[in-house]
Design a protein around this motif. Structure first.
Motif, short mmCIF file in Angstrom:
data_model
loop_
_atom_site.label_atom_id
_atom_site.label_comp_id
_atom_site.label_asym_id
_atom_site.label_seq_id
_atom_site.Cartn_x
_atom_site.Cartn_y
_atom_site.Cartn_z
N TYR A 1 0.69 -1.10 -0.01
CA TYR A 1 0.05 -0.01 -0.19
C TYR A 1 1.15 1.20 0.24
O TYR A 1 2.05 1.09 0.47
CB TYR A 1 -0.89 0.16 1.16
CG TYR A 1 -1.81 -1.13 1.38
CD1 TYR A 1 -1.25 -2.49 1.88
CD2 TYR A 1 -3.10 -0.97 0.82
CE1 TYR A 1 -2.08 -3.47 2.15
CE2 TYR A 1 -3.80 -2.37 0.85
CZ TYR A 1 -3.31 -3.42 1.39
OH TYR A 1 -3.99 -4.68 1.39
N GLN B 1 0.61 5.21 0.94
CA GLN B 1 0.06 6.28 1.66
C GLN B 1 0.78 7.68 1.57
O GLN B 1 1.85 7.75 2.04
CB GLN B 1 -0.31 5.88 3.05
CG GLN B 1 -1.13 6.81 3.96
CD GLN B 1 -1.41 6.13 5.33
OE1 GLN B 1 -0.21 5.78 5.87
NE2 GLN B 1 -2.57 6.45 6.05
N LYS C 1 -3.73 11.08 3.95
CA LYS C 1 -4.42 10.45 2.98
C LYS C 1 -4.92 8.77 3.35
O LYS C 1 -3.93 8.25 3.95
CB LYS C 1 -3.87 10.43 1.45
CG LYS C 1 -3.85 11.77 0.86
CD LYS C 1 -5.22 12.36 0.56
CE LYS C 1 -5.06 13.79 -0.05
NZ LYS C 1 -6.49 14.34 -0.04
N ALA C 2 -5.89 8.26 2.68
CA ALA C 2 -6.14 6.89 3.11
C ALA C 2 -4.88 6.13 2.05
O ALA C 2 -4.46 6.53 1.19
CB ALA C 2 -7.38 6.50 2.54
N PRO C 3 -4.79 4.80 2.53
CA PRO C 3 -3.76 3.99 1.95
C PRO C 3 -4.31 3.48 0.55
O PRO C 3 -5.83 3.50 0.46
CB PRO C 3 -3.75 2.60 2.60
CG PRO C 3 -4.13 3.21 4.05
CD PRO C 3 -5.07 4.42 3.88
N LEU D 1 -4.04 0.49 -2.40
CA LEU D 1 -3.45 -0.77 -2.90
C LEU D 1 -2.48 -0.29 -4.05
O LEU D 1 -3.15 -0.15 -5.04
CB LEU D 1 -4.62 -1.84 -3.12
CG LEU D 1 -4.25 -2.91 -3.74
CD1 LEU D 1 -3.39 -3.88 -2.67
CD2 LEU D 1 -5.32 -3.94 -4.04
#
Lengths: 110, 121
Positions: free
Chosen positions: A38, A40, A44-46, A48
């Motif tokens: 991941y 990041q 922010k959100a991770p 994929l």
């Protein structure tokens, strides 16, 4: 379950390649192909980037690739770009419906 | 397009309870397993809990087992995390994430934006 071991930081110039390692045990990384990576960015959100060791989701640039040997998985970024500067985490299934993340690696583009 | 929206975070005193929700849309929620993952301020990601699509199997990490419970309402397309006996070291941003399809051991793919839980007196 202890966190998987990643280097704290790696760096490279634009266009260079960097590799991030993710070392676990024979009970997690070494036992399964359920290893993901991941990206990041701060606040922010991770996101994929790689799943099942070496599969790239749609939309992820081809310069990202994954591999595994024994208890160690790796993420390679070939042709580093400015936007690749971020934190990267590995994640592995650890059996019995449990999972473990890596300690995280900060990638710096020089 | 997958959308996951967490809610329910806030400031809570040690020992109290909180329930987080994750509203899902853009995919057949009832067919996918789901994860909860948290991130303490300035720290790395920590896996918290997982549930299968029909709650046949679910599990929590050692650090929260016995205090946190994961559940879901497929009719409402919503995932929950019930957190009891909260401690200061539970302070974190909590993310819900959809499982990759298929396998039992599938890791997260799509993530929500997270909700902040602060445990403090």
């Amino acid at each position: 379950q202890s966190a998987l071991t990643q280097p704290r930081s790696v760096s490279g110039s634009p266009g260079q390649s960097v590799t991030i390692s993710c070392t676990g045990t024979s009970s997690d990384v070494g036992a399964y192909t359920y290893v993901s990576w991941y990206q990041q960015h701060p606040g922010k959100a991770p996101k994929l980037m790689i799943y099942d060791v070496n599969n790239r989701p749609s939309g992820v640039p081809h310069r990202f690739s994954g591999s595994k040997f024994g208890n160690t998985a790796s993420l390679t970024i070939s042709g580093l770009q400015d936007e690749d500067e971020a934190d990267y985490y590995c994640c592995s299934f650890a059996g019995s419906s449990s999972y473990v993340f890596g300690s995280g690696t900060k990638v710096t583009v020089l | 397009q997958v959308q996951l929206v967490e809610s329910g975070g806030g400031v809570v005193q040690p020992g109290r309870s909180l329930r987080l929700s994750c509203a899902a849309s853009g995919f057949p929620f009832g067919k996918y397993g789901m994860h909860w993952v948290r991130q303490a301020p300035g720290k790395g990601l920590e896996w918290v809990a997982v549930t299968s699509s029909d709650e046949t199997y679910k599990n929590c990490s050692n650090s929260v087992r016995g205090r946190f419970t994961v559940s879901r309402d497929n009719a409402k397309n919503t995932l929950y995390l019930q957190m009891n006996n909260l401690r200061p070291d539970d302070t974190a941003v909590y993310y819900c994430a959809k499982k990759l399809p298929g396998a039992l051991g599938a890791t997260p793919d799509s993530w929500g934006q997270g909700t902040l839980v602060t445990v403090s007196s």
